[in-house]
Design a protein around this motif. Structure first.
Motif, PDB file in Angstrom:
ATOM      1  N   TYR A 192     157.533  37.309  37.384  1.00  0.00           N
ATOM      2  CA  TYR A 192     156.092  37.201  37.615  1.00  0.00           C
ATOM      3  C   TYR A 192     155.351  36.824  36.335  1.00  0.00           C
ATOM      4  N   LEU A 193     155.657  37.501  35.237  1.00  0.00           N
ATOM      5  CA  LEU A 193     154.946  37.199  33.992  1.00  0.00           C
ATOM      6  C   LEU A 193     155.241  35.777  33.518  1.00  0.00           C
ATOM      7  N   ALA A 194     156.448  35.299  33.749  1.00  0.00           N
ATOM      8  CA  ALA A 194     156.764  33.911  33.382  1.00  0.00           C
ATOM      9  C   ALA A 194     155.887  32.946  34.173  1.00  0.00           C
ATOM     10  N   GLN A 195     155.767  33.195  35.482  1.00  0.00           N
ATOM     11  CA  GLN A 195     154.911  32.350  36.314  1.00  0.00           C
ATOM     12  C   GLN A 195     153.459  32.410  35.844  1.00  0.00           C
ATOM     13  N   MET A 196     152.989  33.623  35.558  1.00  0.00           N
ATOM     14  CA  MET A 196     151.592  33.796  35.156  1.00  0.00           C
ATOM     15  C   MET A 196     151.293  33.091  33.833  1.00  0.00           C
ATOM     16  N   LEU A 197     152.167  33.257  32.851  1.00  0.00           N
ATOM     17  CA  LEU A 197     151.911  32.651  31.537  1.00  0.00           C
ATOM     18  C   LEU A 197     152.012  31.129  31.596  1.00  0.00           C
TER      19      LEU A 197
END
Length: 402
Positions: A192-197
């Motif tokens: 999720y954090l990879a997608q968000m960043l």
């Protein structure tokens, strides 16, 4: 012909279409789902890819439309969960957010799973999804469940898997993100954090859709992080201060609630065993240990409904967890010693993860990026903040306390 939108590629809600990557545990999930009768517990941190993996696996097996999906977050679903206990011929039933169920309901489910296994019921399969140690919680209620269910633990995803997400997105959008390797590390194994960043990096560079001509996205990750942090501050800061202060702020006290929050922020799994933490931080045993043992922590959390979607505390296992991946990102970008002093804790200090802070106005971007590049080339950690009304760049050494 509709142009592919950036938000369709780097998805920050829902199951990814273009950037789905099979987590390490994916094949085991598929095998367990198609094994009749045997219960499954899927556990791990929020944002790690559990739900996406299950939905994709159910689709792959042709089971998605015939699986009943229930969530402990929904009142109607809670009634349905109570209703199915003891029944058979249900097919596959998925119970998400298991950790949010009451201890009484968890115990009933544990007994139900044991009965299904003992009677070798093959027309009913219960799939439980929860945060870390969900399986351990079940086994506390029924120890002999350990050989009767499959417990699939989602660990932190390897960097190669996170990088695969970004590379798929780059290919779909016809771009290259120059800070890709930094995003991989900053994601700490969270899909999720990879997608968000990646989403925020593209947005910062005004990339809204697939580009016909190949394009490099030159954006500093530190600038993106600070931009996101500032946008999240109105959403999370009040609640963070409320929890860290505890039921009654004691400025000369040992700040037990603040320390719990700081400990979980530094956990790779976004989840801590308070007992384990107290073995490492023995000087906090009298303060943190007391609020746990005497039930003050649970009582405090129960009295604040605004904590519900951010924190979870299981008093049976003393496991404290952050549930919202965006919130963990916010916490990881707090300057903790400054935060403690803002609350009034004048004697609480935390070690910094930054060597320098770089503050600049939007008009100074080129100069700031040059300074940032030189510092990072020397393997220094930089905290970046943008101040639109500030007319000059400044660097503040902060390599001692955070």
């Amino acid at each position: 012909m509709t142009t592919l939108g950036m938000e369709e590629v780097f998805k920050i809600s829902g199951v990814p279409t273009y950037t789905f990557v099979e987590p390490v545990e994916y094949n085991r999930i598929c095998l367990s789902l198609r094994t009749p009768g045997r219960g499954i517990v899927i556990e791990g941190p929020s944002g790690i890819g559990k739900t996406c993996a299950i939905v994709k696996a159910l689709n792959y097996l042709g089971m998605n439309e015939i699986t009943e999906k229930l969530s402990a977050r929904k009142k109607n679903d809670l009634e349905r969960i109570e209703e199915i206990i003891g029944q058979t011929n249900l097919g596959t039933v998925l119970i998400d957010d298991f950790h949010r169920l009451s201890p009484e309901l968890k115990e009933k489910i544990a007994d139900y799973l044991k009965t299904l296994a003992d009677e070798e019921v093959v027309d009913t399969k219960i799939v439980i999804v929860g945060i870390n140690r969900a399986g351990e919680t079940l086994i506390r209620f029924a120890e002999d469940l350990v050989n009767r269910i499959d417990i699939i633990k989602f660990e932190i995803n390897p960097e190669s898997k996170v990088q695969e997400i970004l590379e798929k997105g780059e290919k779909e959008l016809n771009i290259e993100i120059t800070s890709k390797n930094e995003i991989v590390k900053e994601s700490h194994g969270s899909f999720y954090l990879a997608q968000m960043l990646a989403y925020e990096t593209c947005l910062y560079d005004d990339l809204l859709e697939k580009t016909d001509e190949f394009r490099n996205i030159f954006v500093s990750l530190e600038v993106v992080k600070q931009t996101v942090y500032e946008r999240m501050t109105p959403r999370y800061m009040v609640t963070t201060k409320s929890f860290a202060s505890g039921p009654k702020l004691n400025k000369t006290g040992r700040a037990p609630y603040l320390h719990i929050l700081h400990w979980v922020t530094n956990s790779e799994s976004w989840s801590i065993s308070i007992e384990d933490e107290l073995r490492k931080y023995t000087d906090q045993k009298s303060s943190v240990g007391q609020i746990v043992e005497k039930g003050y922590l649970k009582k405090f959390m129960d009295a604040h409904p605004e904590f519900e979607n951010l924190f979870n505390f299981d008093p049976l296992s003393n496991i404290f967890t952050i549930e919202d991946p965006q919130f963990i990102f916010f916490l990881r970008n707090i300057i903790w010693s400054k935060f403690a002093q803002t609350l009034g804790f004048k004697t609480i200090f935390f070690e910094s993860r930054y060597d320098f802070a770089l503050s600049f106005a939007g008009s100074d971007r080129e100069m700031a990026e040059m300074i940032f590049q030189k510092l990072t080339e020397n393997e220094l950690s930089i905290f970046v903040t943008i101040q639109p009304n500030y007319r000059q760049s400044c660097i503040i050494n902060s390599n001692t306390k955070n």
